[in-house]
Scaffold this motif. Structure first.
Motif, PDB file in Angstrom:
ATOM      1  N   ARG A  60       0.585  -1.198  -0.034  1.00  0.00           N
ATOM      2  CA  ARG A  60       0.103  -0.006   0.013  1.00  0.00           C
ATOM      3  C   ARG A  60       0.828   1.233  -0.094  1.00  0.00           C
ATOM      4  O   ARG A  60       1.877   1.027   0.644  1.00  0.00           O
ATOM      5  N   LEU A  61       0.563   2.286  -0.874  1.00  0.00           N
ATOM      6  CA  LEU A  61       1.173   3.554  -1.080  1.00  0.00           C
ATOM      7  C   LEU A  61       0.561   4.615  -0.745  1.00  0.00           C
ATOM      8  O   LEU A  61      -0.737   4.512  -1.047  1.00  0.00           O
ATOM      9  N   GLY A  62       1.143   5.638  -0.415  1.00  0.00           N
ATOM     10  CA  GLY A  62       0.275   7.126  -0.184  1.00  0.00           C
ATOM     11  C   GLY A  62      -0.688   7.098   0.969  1.00  0.00           C
ATOM     12  O   GLY A  62      -1.013   5.962   1.532  1.00  0.00           O
ATOM     13  N   ILE A  63      -1.520   8.057   1.064  1.00  0.00           N
ATOM     14  CA  ILE A  63      -2.199   8.362   2.062  1.00  0.00           C
ATOM     15  C   ILE A  63      -3.899   8.362   1.615  1.00  0.00           C
ATOM     16  O   ILE A  63      -4.728   8.482   2.646  1.00  0.00           O
ATOM     17  N   ASP A  64      -4.143   8.362   0.340  1.00  0.00           N
ATOM     18  CA  ASP A  64      -5.578   8.324  -0.110  1.00  0.00           C
ATOM     19  C   ASP A  64      -6.105   6.964  -0.133  1.00  0.00           C
ATOM     20  O   ASP A  64      -7.267   6.883  -0.269  1.00  0.00           O
ATOM     21  N   GLY A  65      -5.289   5.896   0.001  1.00  0.00           N
ATOM     22  CA  GLY A  65      -6.038   4.836   0.258  1.00  0.00           C
ATOM     23  C   GLY A  65      -6.137   4.081  -0.859  1.00  0.00           C
ATOM     24  O   GLY A  65      -6.828   2.773  -1.119  1.00  0.00           O
ATOM     25  N   ASN A  66      -5.826   4.632  -2.387  1.00  0.00           N
ATOM     26  CA  ASN A  66      -6.340   4.216  -3.479  1.00  0.00           C
ATOM     27  C   ASN A  66      -5.207   3.370  -4.242  1.00  0.00           C
ATOM     28  O   ASN A  66      -5.339   2.588  -5.247  1.00  0.00           O
ATOM     29  N   ASN A  67      -3.890   3.632  -3.508  1.00  0.00           N
ATOM     30  CA  ASN A  67      -2.750   2.978  -4.207  1.00  0.00           C
ATOM     31  C   ASN A  67      -2.380   1.702  -3.539  1.00  0.00           C
ATOM     32  O   ASN A  67      -1.346   1.920  -2.801  1.00  0.00           O
ATOM     33  N   PHE A  68      -2.882   0.436  -3.859  1.00  0.00           N
ATOM     34  CA  PHE A  68      -2.250  -0.833  -3.227  1.00  0.00           C
ATOM     35  C   PHE A  68      -2.404  -1.969  -4.538  1.00  0.00           C
ATOM     36  O   PHE A  68      -3.128  -1.694  -5.689  1.00  0.00           O
ATOM     37  N   ARG A  69      -1.681  -2.819  -4.156  1.00  0.00           N
ATOM     38  CA  ARG A  69      -1.790  -4.097  -4.976  1.00  0.00           C
ATOM     39  C   ARG A  69      -1.864  -5.512  -4.436  1.00  0.00           C
ATOM     40  O   ARG A  69      -1.025  -5.201  -3.349  1.00  0.00           O
ATOM     41  N   ALA A  70      -2.391  -6.251  -4.557  1.00  0.00           N
ATOM     42  CA  ALA A  70      -2.086  -7.860  -4.067  1.00  0.00           C
ATOM     43  C   ALA A  70      -2.050  -8.709  -5.013  1.00  0.00           C
ATOM     44  O   ALA A  70      -2.753  -8.731  -5.940  1.00  0.00           O
ATOM     45  N   SER A  71      -1.030  -9.672  -4.771  1.00  0.00           N
ATOM     46  CA  SER A  71      -0.951 -10.689  -5.614  1.00  0.00           C
ATOM     47  C   SER A  71      -0.950 -12.286  -5.116  1.00  0.00           C
ATOM     48  O   SER A  71      -0.153 -12.267  -4.011  1.00  0.00           O
ATOM     49  N   ASP A  72      -1.628 -13.130  -5.494  1.00  0.00           N
ATOM     50  CA  ASP A  72      -1.727 -14.734  -4.859  1.00  0.00           C
ATOM     51  C   ASP A  72      -0.760 -15.366  -5.833  1.00  0.00           C
ATOM     52  O   ASP A  72      -0.238 -16.446  -5.496  1.00  0.00           O
ATOM     53  N   ASP A  73       0.013 -14.885  -6.814  1.00  0.00           N
ATOM     54  CA  ASP A  73       0.956 -15.524  -7.596  1.00  0.00           C
ATOM     55  C   ASP A  73       0.721 -16.869  -7.803  1.00  0.00           C
ATOM     56  O   ASP A  73       1.685 -17.887  -7.340  1.00  0.00           O
ATOM     57  N   GLY A  74      -0.568 -17.334  -8.213  1.00  0.00           N
ATOM     58  CA  GLY A  74      -0.468 -18.845  -8.704  1.00  0.00           C
ATOM     59  C   GLY A  74      -1.280 -19.530  -7.487  1.00  0.00           C
ATOM     60  O   GLY A  74      -1.667 -20.802  -7.702  1.00  0.00           O
ATOM     61  N   GLU A  75      -1.251 -18.921  -6.137  1.00  0.00           N
ATOM     62  CA  GLU A  75      -2.143 -19.655  -5.141  1.00  0.00           C
ATOM     63  C   GLU A  75      -3.486 -19.637  -5.642  1.00  0.00           C
ATOM     64  O   GLU A  75      -3.918 -18.455  -6.244  1.00  0.00           O
ATOM     65  N   PRO A  76      -4.523 -20.323  -4.633  1.00  0.00           N
ATOM     66  CA  PRO A  76      -6.219 -20.126  -5.044  1.00  0.00           C
ATOM     67  C   PRO A  76      -6.286 -18.618  -4.735  1.00  0.00           C
ATOM     68  O   PRO A  76      -6.045 -17.890  -3.880  1.00  0.00           O
ATOM     69  N   GLY A  77      -7.264 -18.171  -5.406  1.00  0.00           N
ATOM     70  CA  GLY A  77      -7.655 -16.864  -5.592  1.00  0.00           C
ATOM     71  C   GLY A  77      -8.137 -16.150  -4.151  1.00  0.00           C
ATOM     72  O   GLY A  77      -8.682 -16.784  -3.114  1.00  0.00           O
ATOM     73  N   SER A  78      -7.398 -14.906  -3.639  1.00  0.00           N
ATOM     74  CA  SER A  78      -7.760 -14.296  -2.436  1.00  0.00           C
ATOM     75  C   SER A  78      -7.070 -15.058  -1.207  1.00  0.00           C
ATOM     76  O   SER A  78      -7.454 -14.749  -0.085  1.00  0.00           O
ATOM     77  N   SER A  79      -6.242 -16.165  -1.473  1.00  0.00           N
ATOM     78  CA  SER A  79      -5.927 -16.828  -0.378  1.00  0.00           C
ATOM     79  C   SER A  79      -4.571 -16.300   0.137  1.00  0.00           C
ATOM     80  O   SER A  79      -4.015 -16.662   1.239  1.00  0.00           O
ATOM     81  N   ALA A  80      -3.773 -15.423  -0.506  1.00  0.00           N
ATOM     82  CA  ALA A  80      -2.569 -15.121  -0.178  1.00  0.00           C
ATOM     83  C   ALA A  80      -2.415 -13.473   0.088  1.00  0.00           C
ATOM     84  O   ALA A  80      -2.136 -12.797   0.952  1.00  0.00           O
ATOM     85  N   GLY A  81      -2.546 -12.876  -1.378  1.00  0.00           N
ATOM     86  CA  GLY A  81      -2.381 -11.349  -1.366  1.00  0.00           C
ATOM     87  C   GLY A  81      -3.270 -10.789  -0.537  1.00  0.00           C
ATOM     88  O   GLY A  81      -2.793  -9.546   0.179  1.00  0.00           O
ATOM     89  N   LYS A  82      -4.482 -11.097  -0.341  1.00  0.00           N
ATOM     90  CA  LYS A  82      -5.550 -10.315   0.449  1.00  0.00           C
ATOM     91  C   LYS A  82      -5.293 -10.622   1.869  1.00  0.00           C
ATOM     92  O   LYS A  82      -5.419  -9.240   2.656  1.00  0.00           O
ATOM     93  N   PRO A  83      -4.933 -11.662   2.462  1.00  0.00           N
ATOM     94  CA  PRO A  83      -4.533 -11.878   3.686  1.00  0.00           C
ATOM     95  C   PRO A  83      -3.283 -10.980   4.225  1.00  0.00           C
ATOM     96  O   PRO A  83      -3.464 -10.263   5.277  1.00  0.00           O
ATOM     97  N   ILE A  84      -2.413 -10.900   3.343  1.00  0.00           N
ATOM     98  CA  ILE A  84      -1.310  -9.996   3.431  1.00  0.00           C
ATOM     99  C   ILE A  84      -1.533  -8.429   3.509  1.00  0.00           C
ATOM    100  O   ILE A  84      -1.498  -7.992   4.374  1.00  0.00           O
ATOM    101  N   LEU A  85      -2.312  -8.074   2.571  1.00  0.00           N
ATOM    102  CA  LEU A  85      -2.830  -6.775   2.521  1.00  0.00           C
ATOM    103  C   LEU A  85      -3.724  -6.475   3.842  1.00  0.00           C
ATOM    104  O   LEU A  85      -3.644  -5.024   4.492  1.00  0.00           O
TER     105      LEU A  85
END
Length: 201
Positions: A60-85
């Motif tokens: 997550r970058l910046g203070i407006d809350g809009n600049n972020f990315r999450a990647s599961d890199d081949g793991e099942p959808g939302s099982s990795a990037g989302k919990p990290i974020l």
């Protein structure tokens, strides 16, 4: 609602390891200033762990809350990037990235197991680094004769401004970050310096 004058980030990079059923999850948390810095670090980690099965991440970058990315890199959808974020957000951090490198141990963990593993590894890494408060800054460009350098620099220091860019041509061109909490005071002081032209970036 008034906007905050400060934001929370982490002081330095850290690493933590979490193991589950033979799988190893190595979490790397580090401060970043922009997406390019993150990409560099991610490439570096991929080089360090060429045999890892996954390099999942969130930032997550910046203070407006809009600049972020999450990647599961081949793991099942939302099982990795989302919990990290989710962990970055629960600590209300920004300008922070976490990459979790996974070495598969042969036993499937299932989605709940993966969510728990990525979350736990991230929590562990973020707990190891102090959280620091940094002032939210507004960028201004100052132009002045370089003979006035000392006076301007004294003020910049007094007001805890950061220097984003500095160019010397026939005159000095200085881009500074002014802490939001001291903005009115800084602009008032600069007004007295008739030899400085001030422009918001």
């Amino acid at each position: 609602m008034t906007e905050p004058d400060f934001y929370q980030t982490i002081a330095q990079p850290t690493t933590a390891e979490f193991k589950d059923k033979g799988s190893r999850f190595l979490a790397y948390a580090f401060p970043i200033a922009n997406a390019d810095q993150f990409k560099e670090k991610l490439q570096q980690l991929k080089k360090e762990h060429p045999k890892a099965n996954h390099h999942c991440f969130a930032y997550r970058l910046g203070i407006d809350g809009n600049n972020f990315r999450a990647s599961d890199d081949g793991e099942p959808g939302s099982s990795a990037g989302k919990p990290i974020l989710g962990q970055i957000d629960s600590k209300k951090l920004t300008d922070v990235a976490v990459v979790v490198v996974r070495y598969f141990g042969g036993t499937l963990l299932g989605v709940p197991g993966l969510i728990n593993a990525y979350k736990t590894a991230t929590v562990m890494a973020l707990q190891l680094t102090p959280t620091i408060q940094k002032p939210i800054e507004v960028l201004y460009e100052l132009q002045f004769d370089y003979t006035r350098m000392n006076e301007v620099m004294t003020l910049v220091k007094q007001m805890d401004c950061s220097i984003a860019n500095q160019q010397q041509q026939l005159f000095m061109l200085l881009t500074i970050g002014v802490p939001k909490a001291r903005l009115d005071e800084m602009l008032y002081r600069l007004k007295d310096m008739h030899y400085v032209s001030v422009r918001k970036v």
